[in-house]
Design an enzyme around this catalytic site. Structure first.
Site, PDB file in Angstrom:
ATOM      1  CB  CYS A  55      41.307  10.190  50.118  1.00 27.34           C
ATOM      2  SG  CYS A  55      39.687   9.514  50.498  1.00 27.34           S
ATOM      3  CG  HIS A 107      41.345  13.813  44.835  1.00 27.37           C
ATOM      4  ND1 HIS A 107      41.911  12.715  45.434  1.00 27.37           N
ATOM      5  CD2 HIS A 107      40.153  14.016  45.466  1.00 27.37           C
ATOM      6  CE1 HIS A 107      41.109  12.271  46.400  1.00 27.37           C
ATOM      7  NE2 HIS A 107      40.039  13.038  46.426  1.00 27.37           N
ATOM      8  CD  GLU A 117      42.195  17.648  41.367  1.00 25.89           C
ATOM      9  OE1 GLU A 117      43.376  17.258  41.356  1.00 25.89           O
ATOM     10  OE2 GLU A 117      41.215  16.859  41.404  1.00 25.89           O
ATOM     11  CE  LYS A 147      40.969   9.170  43.654  1.00 22.27           C
ATOM     12  NZ  LYS A 147      42.117  10.059  43.340  1.00 22.27           N
ATOM     13  CG  HIS A 168      38.638   7.517  45.975  1.00 20.43           C
ATOM     14  ND1 HIS A 168      39.978   7.487  46.308  1.00 20.43           N
ATOM     15  CD2 HIS A 168      38.124   8.610  46.618  1.00 20.43           C
ATOM     16  CE1 HIS A 168      40.253   8.497  47.105  1.00 20.43           C
ATOM     17  NE2 HIS A 168      39.145   9.196  47.301  1.00 20.43           N
ATOM     18  CG  PHE A 218      36.127  12.433  53.689  1.00 17.39           C
ATOM     19  CD1 PHE A 218      35.904  13.010  52.455  1.00 17.39           C
ATOM     20  CD2 PHE A 218      35.272  11.402  54.086  1.00 17.39           C
ATOM     21  CE1 PHE A 218      34.871  12.593  51.634  1.00 17.39           C
ATOM     22  CE2 PHE A 218      34.233  10.966  53.270  1.00 17.39           C
ATOM     23  CZ  PHE A 218      34.033  11.558  52.047  1.00 17.39           C
TER      24      PHE A 218
END
Length: 415
Positions: A165, A305, A316, A337, A342, A403
């Site tokens: 991502c 994110h 985060e 998002k 996403h 990831f």
């Protein structure tokens, strides 16, 4: 060596809430949810039956049918958004050095639909290896950058970054570095993804990563809400034209903003989960602002994110509070998002566009779908819930994590 300045002179976007930059920004400021029931395949037997799909997109309005059929969806999205950004930047190919224009794209997965179709066709056949001759070039991730380069005759460095991502975040940082080192005058950069397929949805369901709020899919993407329970899969892409500042000025280009710095780090912790203390997120933001040579107090907005996962969101925010200290409560934070879902490898690109437009319009896009405060999240943080907020925005940063523990942060500043 004196590093060159890098600015953004063109934008393109194809998203679940708008098929151009103008439509995308309108969707962001109106708080539109891009989530709907899946139309790409019959999702009746899947645990998640919805996604944020691109809507009302006819590729033949942009690319001739014979060319489009040789491209996976993610490459179509790349080509279309690059075309919009190049036109927006007003690049006259007769007046620029095509040897000094490159394409650095990001895609986390690449041609998943193409791979899925070919393998299913083979598996359902008689064992004879009958494959589409365009199977491999449609599937591989670098076809996106390659076809943009071929379409426009750009002969500079051309490749694709793959870091889950964070892919298009790495692409933007690479493009930024090539230009400031004097290796390019212009770079088409961004990212795209098209993983709303049986394998994509089924695979993320198996990981228990996706929301399964099928009875209320429009509000399923709930970053920072107490009842968030997974991300919503999105698709689409975005392109940015990065350009050396003096080159842009010399040709009279409009300038959206300047890219000041980029930071990258690794969690070195887990293949899918973020570090519980947000260590990698903290480090990439710190490195980005050090690279930009900007004080922490200069940051006005963070496009996070913020995927709407139980573990990722608070980590985060912990990193933001650790880095910014008291200033963390004075800046705006939002996760777009909540509207787009996403986009995996395309996420950093479309969220960079959102951060840039926040600077241009002096308006913070919201985090929609907030209903219940999370007691584990500091209530003094301004997470821009449900409504856009007008404020002076000189500096915005955009975070993207992937990831494998990949983390990127890009810093944008008003010129």
């Amino acid at each position: 060596m004196q590093l060159k300045r890098v600015v953004v002179t063109g934008l393109g976007a194809l998203t679940p809430i708008g098929n151009t930059v103008e439509e995308y920004w309108d969707g962001l400021t109106r708080g539109v949810s891009g989530a709907n029931l899946i139309t790409r395949f019959d999702a009746t037997r899947f645990r998640t039956k919805f996604a944020c799909e691109v809507k009302n997109f006819d590729v033949q309005a942009y690319i001739p049918r014979q060319e489009a059929r040789k491209m996976d969806w993610f490459t179509q999205y790349a080509v279309v958004t690059a075309d919009e950004a190049i036109a927006d930047a007003g690049i006259d190919k007769e007046k620029v050095d095509l040897d000094r224009i490159g394409v650095i794209w990001g895609a986390g997965i690449g041609g998943l639909k193409t791979f899925e179709d070919e393998v299913l066709n083979f598996g359902g056949g008689d064992g004879n290896p009958r494959f589409n001759p365009f199977f491999i070039p449609k599937m591989i991730a670098d076809s996106s950058a390659g076809l943009i380069s071929i379409r426009h005759g750009f002969r500079g460095p051309t490749y694709v970054t793959v870091s889950a991502c964070a892919s298009s975040g790495n692409a933007l940082i690479d493009a930024f570095n090539y230009i400031r080192l004097g290796k390019m005058d212009i770079c088409v950069s961004g990212g795209s993804e098209a993983a709303v397929t049986q394998a994509g949805v089924g695979g993320f369901n198996a990981l228990k990563a996706l929301s399964e709020r099928n009875d209320d899919f429009a509000t399923a993407s709930r970053p920072y809400d107490k009842d968030r329970e997974g991300f919503v899969l999105g698709e689409g892409g975005a392109a940015l034209i990065l350009e050396e500042y003096e080159h842009a000025v010399a040709r009279g280009a409009k300038i959206y903003c300047e890219i000041m710095g980029g930071g990258m780090s690794s969690d070195a912790y887990h293949i899918t989960a973020p570090h519980p203390d947000g260590r990698g997120a903290y480090m990439c933001m710190k490195l980005a602002l050090e690279d930009a040579e900007l004080p922490l107090e200069s940051v006005d907005y963070i496009n996070t994110h913020g995927t709407s996962t139980p573990i990722g969101d608070p980590q985060e925010l912990k990193a933001i509070e650790r880095l910014f200290g008291e200033h963390a409560t004075k800046l705006n934070i939002s996760s777009t998002k909540s509207m787009t879902g996403h986009l995996l490898g395309g996420a950093a690109a479309i969220e960079a566009v959102a951060a840039i437009l926040a600077i241009k319009n002096q308006l913070i896009p919201p985090t929609i779908n907030h209903f219940t405060d999370d007691p584990d999240i500091n209530p003094n943080l301004n997470l821009t819930f449900n409504e856009p907020q007008a404020r002076k925005v000189e500096v915005a940063i955009s975070n993207t994590f992937g990831f494998g523990g990949h983390n990127t942060c890009v810093v944008f500043k008003k010129v």
